[in-house]
Design an enzyme around this catalytic site. Structure first.
Site, PDB file in Angstrom:
ATOM      1  CG  ASP A 150      16.291  33.073 -13.222  1.00 43.66           C
ATOM      2  OD1 ASP A 150      16.940  32.021 -13.345  1.00 43.66           O
ATOM      3  OD2 ASP A 150      16.545  34.115 -13.874  1.00 43.66           O
ATOM      4  CB  SER A 171      19.297  38.834 -23.847  1.00 48.73           C
ATOM      5  OG  SER A 171      18.100  38.602 -23.170  1.00 48.73           O
ATOM      6  CG  ASN A 219      17.470  30.884 -18.028  1.00 53.45           C
ATOM      7  OD1 ASN A 219      16.811  29.903 -18.321  1.00 53.45           O
ATOM      8  ND2 ASN A 219      17.923  31.108 -16.802  1.00 53.45           N
ATOM      9  CB  ILE A 220      15.275  34.974 -23.247  1.00 56.71           C
ATOM     10  CG1 ILE A 220      15.983  33.921 -24.119  1.00 56.71           C
ATOM     11  CG2 ILE A 220      15.181  36.321 -23.974  1.00 56.71           C
ATOM     12  CD1 ILE A 220      15.188  33.453 -25.309  1.00 56.71           C
TER      13      ILE A 220
HETATM   14  O1  G3H Z   1      18.510  33.903 -15.490  1.00 61.16           O
HETATM   15  C1  G3H Z   1      18.186  34.718 -16.357  1.00 61.16           C
HETATM   16  C2  G3H Z   1      18.806  34.730 -17.644  1.00 61.16           C
HETATM   17  O2  G3H Z   1      20.042  34.152 -17.613  1.00 61.16           O
HETATM   18  C3  G3H Z   1      18.585  35.941 -18.486  1.00 61.16           C
HETATM   19  O3  G3H Z   1      19.750  36.501 -19.012  1.00 61.16           O
HETATM   20  O4  G3H Z   1      18.907  38.809 -19.232  1.00 61.16           O
HETATM   21  O5  G3H Z   1      21.031  38.134 -20.292  1.00 61.16           O
HETATM   22  O6  G3H Z   1      18.873  37.287 -21.170  1.00 61.16           O
HETATM   23  P1  G3H Z   1      19.625  37.755 -19.989  1.00 61.16           P
HETATM   24 ZN    ZN Z   2      20.729  33.782 -15.473  1.00 58.91          ZN
END
Ligand code: G3H
Ligand code: ZN
Length: 275
Positions: free
Chosen positions: A81, A206, A225-226
């Site tokens: 990521d 999130s 994505n979380i």
């Molecule tokens: O790339 C990771 C995600 O975009 C996670 O984002 O931590 O705000 O859920 P978040």
């Molecule tokens: Zn991200």
């Protein structure tokens, strides 16, 4: 089973489901992601970024996560990521990751294209998928990353110029929100969908309110994505474990408690994603 991002996302682009991409930082939050996915018979993306790679390198993450994926009864994509370094993407490819994200969102357009293409060139040779970002999803609590909504025409041009498999777009979310207060700009999202044919990725989920999850799943958003929500669940579980078991000095005796907290959070998010 281990799958690539491309083969996984293609199946879900036009369904009312989307695939959860969960950020993990240890074995103890990676395993409950897979356990939850198996309980729902859901495909899942397990991804590592800076929080994970700062203490354990990709050469270790690759064999660990790909072994977990191969043992699993559900399709699991192992993804790097937010990498801002072509050579780091290469290390992930060499370590067996089935997908990588090159993040050139802070760079000028031409530079973002040039480096994203270079990652695509290297990844294609090994059958690895590539995600890249256009526009910029900012971060809560810091101005180090710009906030820039994705423009539909620029997004279409970026996809054509790079040859990527999935594109991360900025349509209303913010990274690292601890409350679910963000709303998507569905007008912008649909305008992008009309011009872009590959799966769309939403970062910073999130912070996204529950109502928007369902509506988003019916769109071409396919990877969600979380990260923060999982880290908060793990942290809450760990604090509870230490409070309830002050006598324990063996982490593996109490590890199941934060792991259960993570599993419950993943099950909650999978339900919102249609699984
Ligand atoms: O790339 C990771 C995600 O975009 C996670 O984002 O931590 O705000 O859920 P978040
Ligand atoms: Zn991200």
């Amino acid at each position: 089973m281990l799958v690539t991002l491309k083969e996984l996302l293609e199946q879900y682009k036009t369904t009312d489901k989307a695939v959860g991409a969960f950020n993990v930082t240890t074995y103890c939050d990676a395993q409950p992601v897979i356990t939850a996915a198996e309980k729902r018979n859901a495909p899942v993306i397990i991804q590592v970024g800076g929080f994970a790679t700062r203490y354990m390198d990709l050469a270790l993450w690759g064999p660990l996560l790909t072994t977990m994926a191969r043992r699993s009864t559900v399709p699991v994509c192992v993804h790097l990521d937010h990498s801002k370094d072509v050579e780091e993407c290469q290390r992930a490819i060499d370590a067996g990751f089935s997908s990588v994200m090159y993040d050139g969102s802070q760079l000028p357009y031409e530079e973002n294209v040039r480096l994203s293409r270079e990652v695509v060139r290297r990844a294609v040779e090994k059958g690895v998928s590539v995600e890249a970002e256009i526009g910029s999803v900012a971060y809560s609590g810091t101005n180090a990353f710009k906030a820039e909504a994705s423009d539909p025409d620029t997004t279409a041009r970026f996809v054509a110029d790079t040859g990527i498999d999935a594109v991360a777009v900025a349509v209303g979310t913010l990274h690292r929100m601890e409350k679910q207060a963000a709303h998507l700009d569905f007008g912008l999202l649909h305008a992008i969908e009309e011009k872009v044919d590959i799966p769309l990725v939403i970062h910073g989920s999130s912070g996204l309110c529950d109502e928007d999850f369902k509506q988003m799943c019916a769109s071409h958003v396919t990877k969600v994505n979380i990260g923060t929500a999982l880290r908060m669940a793990f942290d809450q579980g760990l604090r509870t474990a230490l409070r309830d078991h002050p006598e324990s000095n063996v982490f593996t005796e109490i590890a199941h408690i934060p792991m259960e907290y993570v599993e419950r959070k993943v099950l909650e998010k999978l339900a919102l994603l249609g699984f």
